[in-house]
Design an enzyme around this catalytic site. Structure first.
Site, PDB file in Angstrom:
ATOM      1  CG  ASP A 176      -0.251  -0.183   2.533  1.00 38.41           C
ATOM      2  OD1 ASP A 176       0.965   0.102   2.606  1.00 38.41           O
ATOM      3  OD2 ASP A 176      -0.900  -0.589   3.513  1.00 38.41           O
TER       4      ASP A 176
ATOM      5  CE1 TYR B 148      -1.363  -5.341   3.960  1.00 39.56           C
ATOM      6  CE2 TYR B 148      -2.429  -4.042   2.259  1.00 39.56           C
ATOM      7  CZ  TYR B 148      -1.643  -4.124   3.383  1.00 39.56           C
ATOM      8  OH  TYR B 148      -1.138  -2.972   3.945  1.00 39.56           O
TER       9      TYR B 148
ATOM     10  CG  HIS C 125      -3.959  -4.878  -2.463  1.00 36.50           C
ATOM     11  ND1 HIS C 125      -2.705  -5.003  -3.009  1.00 36.50           N
ATOM     12  CD2 HIS C 125      -3.934  -3.728  -1.743  1.00 36.50           C
ATOM     13  CE1 HIS C 125      -1.961  -3.975  -2.641  1.00 36.50           C
ATOM     14  NE2 HIS C 125      -2.693  -3.182  -1.877  1.00 36.50           N
TER      15      HIS C 125
END
Length: 810
Positions: A84, A302, A348
């Site tokens: 990120d 994630y 993601h």
């Protein structure tokens, strides 16, 4: 010799991925950021393009030197922080510190959405470079937040009280809570009535129908008199079935979790706070020991994502699981695909289990209670997302009645019958409030035919009042912030923690109530910075950060546009912001001591009434704050139960050796406690320092007597870091003198080699020889005249003033 150095953020993550990489790789942890803007000043050069000044975080120099030493003996460095913006910034700063003068070794950026063997090996086969656009977006957010916090907070210190803070997104969240509270207080309830009739058909069960129309118009029933008049017209009338309609209704499964929906569902179903949810999800992502030879296993993908996308392999695994576990009738013909929001970054996948081999039941014994609850929630949601819809038969019965006044009345009964459970066999989404669909499921209707006469049983008029909007809980606040585009889900936990810690809001019954301080701060900031702390403007800033990430906007340009507006508001606020600290609001009251007028003033603990004759007259008393009318607040929804602000579960009364206190029902997984009538004990704060006994991280804990540092592996390891005073033990010379506390909380000093050395002193030892008897140390004492040094020798007791340091000219 190792050929590559891999740097991740946490030691747990390092341990998990180390097993997937061979002996040619060294895996080390950066323990989060290594650089940041210093806290002592603004550290942003406004005059020169808002250039930030980063410094190495205190305590990280040793770690950086270790990383540099490891980097000397490798051919390549792989930076593997979280995928990120923040992770990219960590990688960028690591790259700055580790890059050699000749550009060697080569530095790569690797990213993976899940910590599994396939994902990690694939990431290392296709390494990339640090994405500077992502770094710019994170830097822009950091500079924005620093400008707002460091420019506005001093204003609040001057106008209200020291220690307050303002935040770009934090203040908007607080504004939403305060404005909701104002809506509740200002709400005027409106009376209305409903009329139901209980009827019997030829076959059971009995049905209940609600009045819908009178002569094809919705009747206005705003009082008991109007309702009684209508009831008199239809009571005992002939009720006939006008129509029966049955249609099939399908309820589709919901998408796999994204960050915000996970936070909301965890709050609704598990009563976990947003902060606790993210901490638990981080553990599941980084790896859990499952008692197998492969070591720690990453159980979920994630947990910071805004995309509902799922990889093709994961979809096929889920479909195979559904077919075997529940049967082919539960499996759709093709995989269910869900659309993400328009503004989703889609970097993601959705949050899902990394493997269908690790079902919650199979690995339950390896997970802590709360870890298992959250993992089961993620598992069930993902499995349900790949199942067929639930199917209901929804029946609507319209019933006609002729009133004594000759009017035509229409009553309606609605009910649903579940034909096929579909995804509901595994998972049903939680709701903030019950909806009509849920109400319909409660009603079971008899089989009737058109024209059938129904037997009148009872008529039931019922009084209602419109209700004010409910206060926000964590789930609804996150939902509101996300729908308004304020902040990002990954920041919601810190936003909520900040407004609670600053005492801008409190939680009662799991819902947020603004404090007087929160209302005052919000009022001042919105008055002076209405544009900056506007919901739409804050959402637009988030869009600009996305544009910076995509390369469509330069970060300095975005900050410059913001600062022009902000600087004007700031200068105006410095001159015109209401000075609450020095304000004296007149009242009609007279001082009962001296007869002078009383005024409302602002102090450390809020508003109070004081005499204008101060300092000659010191009369004060508490201000009686007007509370909202209890009839105007939905008390049934607020509840009077105490909830843990750390994990959200109910608190219960317990008795300990120091009396009664509140404790979390999640013990031992959650050890939060709260004194009766006091504030909850703060959760432990992880530190970068390691425990010398077991190697786990130390944490900053809060006890009865304040903060202290101890091992995070308590109670397995009971190490407590003692505060040294920088002096060798005068008795054994081997140990150090440390601060300690007695059972009653009184501070004393002793040797850290206790019980091998029994040296203790109630006064603070000073490394100074007694000039009278030669005692190797003296003790600091505080007398009315000031501090003195006194000899600890009972026969000597020599006293001397504490020497004043002399400045030496340079």
């Amino acid at each position: 010799m190792a050929k590559a150095l891999v740097i991740v953020e946490s030691p747990v993550k390092a341990k998990t991925i180390n097993k997937y990489l061979g002996k040619q790789y060294i895996v080390k942890a950066s323990l989060g950021h290594i650089k940041d803007l210093p806290k002592k000043d603004l550290a942003v050069d406004v005059e020169h393009g808002f250039e930030p000044r980063y410094e190495i975080i205190e305590g990280k120099r040793k770690l950086i030197n270790e990383l540099k030493q490891a980097a000397k003996n490798v051919d390549a460095i792989y930076l593997a922080a979280d995928p990120d913006r923040e992770g990219e910034a960590i990688c960028y700063h690591l790259q700055e510190e580790l890059r050699g003068k000749k550009g060697e070794p080569q530095i790569y950026r690797v990213m993976f959405n899940e910590i599994t063997k396939n994902a990690i090996q694939k990431a290392f086969q296709q390494p990339g470079m640090v994405n500077e656009k992502l770094v710019d977006a994170q830097q822009a957010r950091r500079v924005l937040d620093r400008l707002v916090g460091y420019k506005i907070s001093p204003l609040l210190w001057d106008k209200v009280r020291r220690g307050l803070s303002a935040g770009r997104v934090q203040t908007v969240a607080l504004r939403l809570i305060v404005e909701r509270e104002r809506d509740i207080v200002a709400f005027n309830k409106v009376e209305y009535w409903t009329v139901d009739v209980d009827l019997s058909a030829k076959k059971p069960p009995q049905l209940s129908a609600r009045l819908l129309k009178k002569n094809d118009q919705t009747p206005e029933l705003g009082s008991k008199e109007a309702t009684d008049a209508l009831v008199a017209q239809v009571e005992g009338a002939d009720y006939v079935v006008r129509s029966v309609a049955t249609r099939e209704k399908r309820r589709n499964p919901v998408a796999p979790f994204i960050t915000s929906t996970l936070q909301q569902e965890s709050s609704r179903k598990l009563r976990f706070s947003v902060k606790r949810t993210m901490l638990l999800a981080q553990r599941l992502y980084e790896g859990i020991e499952l008692g197998r030879s492969e070591g720690p296993v990453g159980l979920i993908t994630y947990m910071r994502t805004d995309s509902t996308r799922v990889s093709e392999g994961a979809l096929q695994d889920a479909r195979a699981y559904v077919a075997v576990k529940y049967g082919p009738e539960y499996l759709p013909e093709s995989a269910n695909i869900y659309k993400s929001k328009k503004d989703a970054q889609d970097a993601h996948e959705a949050i899902r289990p990394t493997s269908m081999d690790y079902s919650p039941d199979d690995i339950a014994k390896y997970l802590a209670e709360d870890e298992l609850k959250l993992y089961r929630l993620i598992w069930n949601r993902f499995v349900a997302s790949q199942m067929n819809p639930a199917v209901f038969d929804q029946t609507t019965i319209d019933i006609a009645a002729s009133g004594k006044d000759g009017a035509d009345y229409l009553f309606r009964a609605t009910g649903s019958v579940l034909k096929f459970g579909g995804f509901l066999k595994v998972y049903e989404e939680g709701k903030d409030q019950s909806d009509e669909d849920d109400e319909e499921l409660k009603h079971k209707l008899p089989a009737v035919v058109e024209g059938e006469h129904l037997k009148f049983r009872e008529i039931l008029p019922e009084q209602h009042f419109t209700e004010p909007p409910p206060r926000f809980n964590e789930a609804t606040l996150v939902k509101k912030l996300e729908s308004d585009g304020v902040g990002r889900p990954s920041t919601y936990a810190s936003i909520i923690s900040t407004i609670l810690e600053r005492e801008y809001v409190k939680k009662e019954g799991g819902r947020f109530i603004p404090t007087e301080l929160g209302k005052v701060v919000t009022g001042l900031l919105v008055e002076s910075f209405d544009d900056i702390f506007d919901v739409k403007y804050t959402a637009r800033m988030e869009e600009e950060l996305d544009e910076i990430e995509e390369g469509q906007l330069h970060w300095r340009e975005a900050i410059g546009e913001f600062y022009d507006k902000f600087d004007r508001d700031l200068k105006h606020a410095e001159e015109h912001m209401t000075d609450i600290k020095r304000m004296e609001k007149p009242t009609d009251l007279i001082c009962e001591k001296c007869g002078k007028p009383l005024v409302i003033k602002w102090g450390k603990h809020g508003s109070f009434i004081a005499c204008t004759g101060y300092p000659d007259c010191t009369y004060t008393r508490e201000l009686e704050v007007d509370l909202p009318d209890v009839d105007k607040v939905d008390l049934s929804e607020q509840g009077d139960e105490e909830y843990c602000e750390n994990c959200g579960r109910p608190m219960v009364l317990k008795k300990g050796r120091f009396g009664t206190f509140h404790a979390c029902t999640g013990y031992p997984d959650c050890k939060t406690t709260k004194p009766i009538g006091g504030t909850q004990k703060k959760p432990d704060v992880p530190l970068d320092e390691k425990c010398p006994n077991c190697g786990n991280n130390l944490v900053l804990k809060t006890g009865r007597y304040g903060e202290f540092t101890a091992c995070g592996n308590y109670p397995t390891c009971k190490y407590v870091k003692q505060t040294t005073i920088g002096m060798a033990c005068p008795e054994c010379s081997e140990g150090e003198v440390v601060e300690r506390r007695s059972k009653r909380g009184k501070t004393f000093y002793g040797c850290n080699r206790w019980p091998d050395c029994n040296f203790v002193s109630w006064g603070k030892p000073v490394q100074e020889k007694c000039p009278e008897c030669g005692s190797p140390y003296m003790v600091e004492k505080w007398l009315k005249a000031g501090p003195v040094w006194q000899c600890p020798n009972a026969e000597c007791k020599h006293k001397m003033p504490v020497p004043v340091p002399v400045e030496v000219a340079g």
